[in-house]
Design an enzyme around this catalytic site. Structure first.
Site, PDB file in Angstrom:
ATOM      1  N   LYS A 110       7.813   7.069  16.786  1.00 18.29           N
ATOM      2  CA  LYS A 110       7.240   7.663  15.576  1.00 18.29           C
ATOM      3  C   LYS A 110       5.873   8.285  15.878  1.00 18.29           C
ATOM      4  O   LYS A 110       5.584   9.405  15.459  1.00 18.29           O
ATOM      5  CB  LYS A 110       7.105   6.584  14.473  1.00 18.29           C
ATOM      6  CG  LYS A 110       8.449   6.209  13.864  1.00 18.29           C
ATOM      7  CD  LYS A 110       8.380   4.991  12.963  1.00 18.29           C
ATOM      8  CE  LYS A 110       9.797   4.602  12.551  1.00 18.29           C
ATOM      9  NZ  LYS A 110       9.883   3.342  11.822  1.00 18.29           N
ATOM     10  N   GLN A 126       5.931  -1.144   9.750  1.00 16.20           N
ATOM     11  CA  GLN A 126       7.197  -1.331  10.458  1.00 16.20           C
ATOM     12  C   GLN A 126       7.811  -2.686  10.095  1.00 16.20           C
ATOM     13  O   GLN A 126       7.152  -3.719  10.181  1.00 16.20           O
ATOM     14  CB  GLN A 126       6.961  -1.246  11.973  1.00 16.20           C
ATOM     15  CG  GLN A 126       8.217  -1.338  12.816  1.00 16.20           C
ATOM     16  CD  GLN A 126       9.160  -0.151  12.609  1.00 16.20           C
ATOM     17  OE1 GLN A 126       8.741   0.990  12.555  1.00 16.20           O
ATOM     18  NE2 GLN A 126      10.456  -0.447  12.484  1.00 16.20           N
ATOM     19  N   ASP A 153       8.180   5.656   3.426  1.00 13.69           N
ATOM     20  CA  ASP A 153       9.450   4.970   3.650  1.00 13.69           C
ATOM     21  C   ASP A 153      10.261   4.890   2.347  1.00 13.69           C
ATOM     22  O   ASP A 153      11.421   4.478   2.366  1.00 13.69           O
ATOM     23  CB  ASP A 153       9.187   3.539   4.161  1.00 13.69           C
ATOM     24  CG  ASP A 153       9.714   3.319   5.566  1.00 13.69           C
ATOM     25  OD1 ASP A 153      10.429   4.205   6.067  1.00 13.69           O
ATOM     26  OD2 ASP A 153       9.422   2.262   6.153  1.00 13.69           O
TER      27      ASP A 153
END
Ligand code: NDP
Length: 292
Positions: free
Chosen positions: A49, A93, A116
């Site tokens: 990422k 994460q 997200d």
């Protein structure tokens, strides 16, 4: 033999478009990625990422915290990132170490920066058909489907899996496309028969090769979200496989995604797309800088 979707190529062209748009902006979108602990798979995801964020010209802010980080310390970091004008997207994460409550951490992320798409606020906007930030993997599936199928009005879609991360948001997106959507899960009866009625079949289960060739309607479009690590007989190591028995399914389906190389590469590309979307919305609302 089905037409096999090349997710890697699609993701590459998506990233190229994002990079071009970033280059045309008067500001630089910024994405903050927070990794707590030493989970090896999470480390790889975060490294990818961070690299891809920089490659499209965005600013990347990486925060690596030790596994023993407290809930309060992580919440304090999220609040700091919420207030940081250079940060337009925040990704924590998952999974987090067991002593941390992921739901409370996610709830602390500003919905405007929730790239997200996991906050209740963004899930609610999606459910109401309003513009918010959509979870990355479901968004990736939608982009692949729209590219191949165009108008999906009236098609029967079966989504196997009902997680907040994948199954439910994909179902919402397909409903917005005017599909007739059925969500299946571990308590669903007659799953093979249900799947055989699907023009679009989404597998988001986490069980290697559970969906067999004879569960698929001839000519259907099959999107395999599953990522399962299984022993590879040939090498003795592990290999990645999807939730669909690919070889037999590809003989029946009209269009299919492989694993790896299908949905997987779309997830980070859509994270970058969401960061660009969030940045443009935030900057459009930001007060003009006073002339001096
Ligand atoms: P979850 O474990 O959260 O959800 C799995 C879902 O599958 C649940 O709704 C569960 O039902 C259902 N299920 C389990 N067993 C069966 C069964 N025998 N029959 C029917 N349904 C069943 O997983 P996620 O949604 O997070 O992820 C799904 C898969 O997608 C995983 O393989 C994951 O690794 C992969 N993934 C891939 C991504 C990518 O970038 N390509 C990103 C995110 C996930 P119930 O609710 O009843 O328990």
């Amino acid at each position: 033999m089905a037409d096999i979707i090349d997710g890697k190529m699609f993701a590459e062209s998506l990233r190229a478009g994002i990079a071009a748009e970033v280059a045309s902006l008067s500001f630089r979108p910024g994405l903050a990625v927070v990794l707590v602990g030493d989970d090896p798979a999470s480390k790889v995801y975060v490294a990818n990422k961070v690299r891809q964020t920089a490659e499209v010209g965005m600013r990347s802010f990486e925060h690596r915290l030790p596994a023993e980080t407290t809930q309060e310390a992580l919440l304090a970091l999220v609040r700091k990132l919420n207030a940081d004008a250079a940060v337009h997207g925040i990704l924590v994460q998952l999974p987090l170490p067991g002593h941390l409550r992921a739901d409370a951490i996610i709830a602390a992320i500003s919905p405007q920066k929730d790239v997200d798409g996991l906050t209740v606020s963004n899930a609610g906007l999606l459910a109401n058909g309003l513009p918010g930030l959509v979870p990355c993997t479901p968004l990736g599936c939608l982009l692949l489907l729209r590219d191949r199928l165009g108008d999906m009005t009236g098609l029967n879609a079966v989504v196997v899996g009902r997680s907040n991360l994948v199954g439910k948001p994909i179902a919402q997106l397909l409903l917005q496309q005017n599909c007739t959507v059925t969500i299946a899960h571990s308590k669903t009866r007659n799953l093979p028969e249900l799947c055989r009625g699907a023009d679009i079949l989404i597998a988001a289960v986490g069980r290697a090769e559970m969906i067999k060739g004879d569960w698929i309607k001839p000519g259907a479009t099959v999107i395999d979200v599953g990522i399962n690590r299984v022993p590879a007989a040939e090498t003795g190591k592990t290999k990645l496989t999807g939730d669909v028995a690919f070889a037999e399914a590809a003989n029946v389906a009209g269009i299919i995604t492989p694993v790896p190389g299908g949905v997987g590469p779309m997830t980070i590309a859509c994270l970058l797309r969401n960061t660009l979307t969030a940045a443009k919305r935030i900057e459009a609302r930001a007060p003009a800088v006073a002339e001096v």
